[in-house]
Write an enzyme that holds these catalytic residues in place. Sequence first.
Site: not given
Lengths: 363, 363
Positions: B109, B176, B200
């Site tokens: 990511w 992030d 999440k």
Amino acid sequence: MEDVLKEKKVMHNFNAGPSVLPRSVFEQASKAVLNYNNTGLSILELGHRTKEFQAIMDEARSLVKELMNLDADHEVLFLHGGASTQFMQVPMNLLNENETAAYADTGVWSSKALKEAKLYGNVKVVCSSKEANYNFIPKDFTVPGDSKYFHITTNNTIYGTQWQSIPKVDVPLVADMCSDIFSRQRDFNSFALIFAGAQKNMGPAGVNLVVVDKNILGKVDRALPTIMDYRNHIKEGSMLNTPPVFAVYVSLLTLQWLKQQGGIDAIEKINNQKAEMLYSAIDNSTLFQTTAVKEDRSKMNVCFVMKDPSLEKQFLDVAEQHGIYGIKGHRSVGGFRASLYNALPLSSVNYLIEVMKEFEKNY
Amino acid sequence: MEDVLKEKKVMHNFNAGPSVLPRSVFEQASKAVLNYNNTGLSILELGHRTKEFQAIMDEARSLVKELMNLDADHEVLFLHGGASTQFMQVPMNLLNENETAAYADTGVWSSKALKEAKLYGNVKVVCSSKEANYNFIPKDFTVPGDSKYFHITTNNTIYGTQWQSIPKVDVPLVADMCSDIFSRQRDFNSFALIFAGAQKNMGPAGVNLVVVDKNILGKVDRALPTIMDYRNHIKEGSMLNTPPVFAVYVSLLTLQWLKQQGGIDAIEKINNQKAEMLYSAIDNSTLFQTTAVKEDRSKMNVCFVMKDPSLEKQFLDVAEQHGIYGIKGHRSVGGFRASLYNALPLSSVNYLIEVMKEFEKNY
């Protein structure tokens, strides 16, 4: 008025968007939030890389192809965001800096779209109804043959106008179909790119449908951000990143419902009937009148005002007391707007007409 | 094994995302899909410009501020898309072409994020754990003082690593926080910009949380697309366009639940307990071992493999038979990944440990 007032209060949702969806869709969606398809899991906690969600995404994409009768060149994508994202994404993918895109200016949403395009290349506004507060669809215009594409907004929610026929042009056609997709037949294969936020005829807010002829892609010079390049989404089967799972699922349920109704042909007949009934009631009324030019009237959003504007507040109150929801007009037009999307029952239109007639009797 | 096998099958959702949310949230959301707050309307057909939805958006934004203890300079936005959109939007808003942004490369990511930044300016990768398949968090590195910002991924879902402390740097910090937001205390005000896809710890897929210090905005030379300019979203109170209504609503319900649990402090204690229990069980096992370096282990995603890889398929089957869902590891690490997000009950962790122990006994 008395009879109408005595009726049991049921909500009639005429809101312009997010809008009414079929009751059966709400029921299935509500169940899936507790337990999706007997998996023991909520649809909200289901991994997007599971076979369960893959099946949802596959069926949703394939139902769009089927309902719109798309050929093999047209790809179907469910993307994050709404039309406002597409206003940027379309020129980013299709227009080089030194090239020109043609736009028809038929309202606020067209204006917003062409404003974004100016960041990526040249924009030629080939027609506009702005001077008339967008109350008609322009007929006389020429789209230069070297335009990279021609962009139209097929239905103009705020002003209640709609392109009744799609102009024949020699350049790729791009359409913002947010507020009339799946409501009437078009030759969908004649479009190079169609986009639509789901929240009118297709599903809840939070997902964009994009239909794109893959042959028009890959022709711009600029480097595209990964998430903005339609080709990446096509390659990954609309699963480049975590999709808006629930919004895609509810869209699938709505598309299934549409198919059960008989598809676009069948719903178009009912939509025509609903629109004719309401326009006819307004035309025959002494109190109400429409704002759009007759031949360009939208079958999705019926915009109307009162001949005596001082009565508008009163009618709005009466409507609200009767569970008629979301008919306040957009501030730039005023008056009222009754949105007659696919899932709005004919009975709700009848009911609105009854309330209007009763109101008229009393004044 | 017998006792465990006899238990009534309940799903234990260890999926990395979309992930488990509190049961009470599913129940409230399910009800709202049928009838939101006794309006007679589904939350899915509710106009976003209504007082009902305005109240949802206002409370969601204000709860984020409260739970994260944000100061007045930090604005809270709920935007369309996921982290992949932010990978582009962050440098677009913060980085000029001739400037440099620093990135820590701690996994897929991070790599994706820095790849997008290269489209907008220069990128300096100040540290990377790539050579070790990202099994640790780099400690020795320098962020040049002229970096426009420094980007980190606080938790690396795929590799099970997590920044246990946030590096002190002299440049604006961008994080992030997709997979550990709201799971532990951080000095959130020390970040210039935080983003997190909801799916999440915060809600369903289809909405992005962005927390931004407004003072860092408006300093790039490029013309920004309207929908990409954070300032427009701030100005419009996160209602620049139709927001993903349902995803924002479910996020609000999850934030309310978190507050009821005692907020981040309280949930962090439970999260620590869950992680300690599972890591300890793995460390004490003869069959299993973790993949991440001990000091950098994630408290959200526990990645582990079997010393004898030929047993992995067998354990996965047993786990699945016991309703243990979503523990297959990412293909780049293999083995297993147990995600212990806020809403995963301690009892599910206990249960997984029991199943692991019983499996071990039998082999």
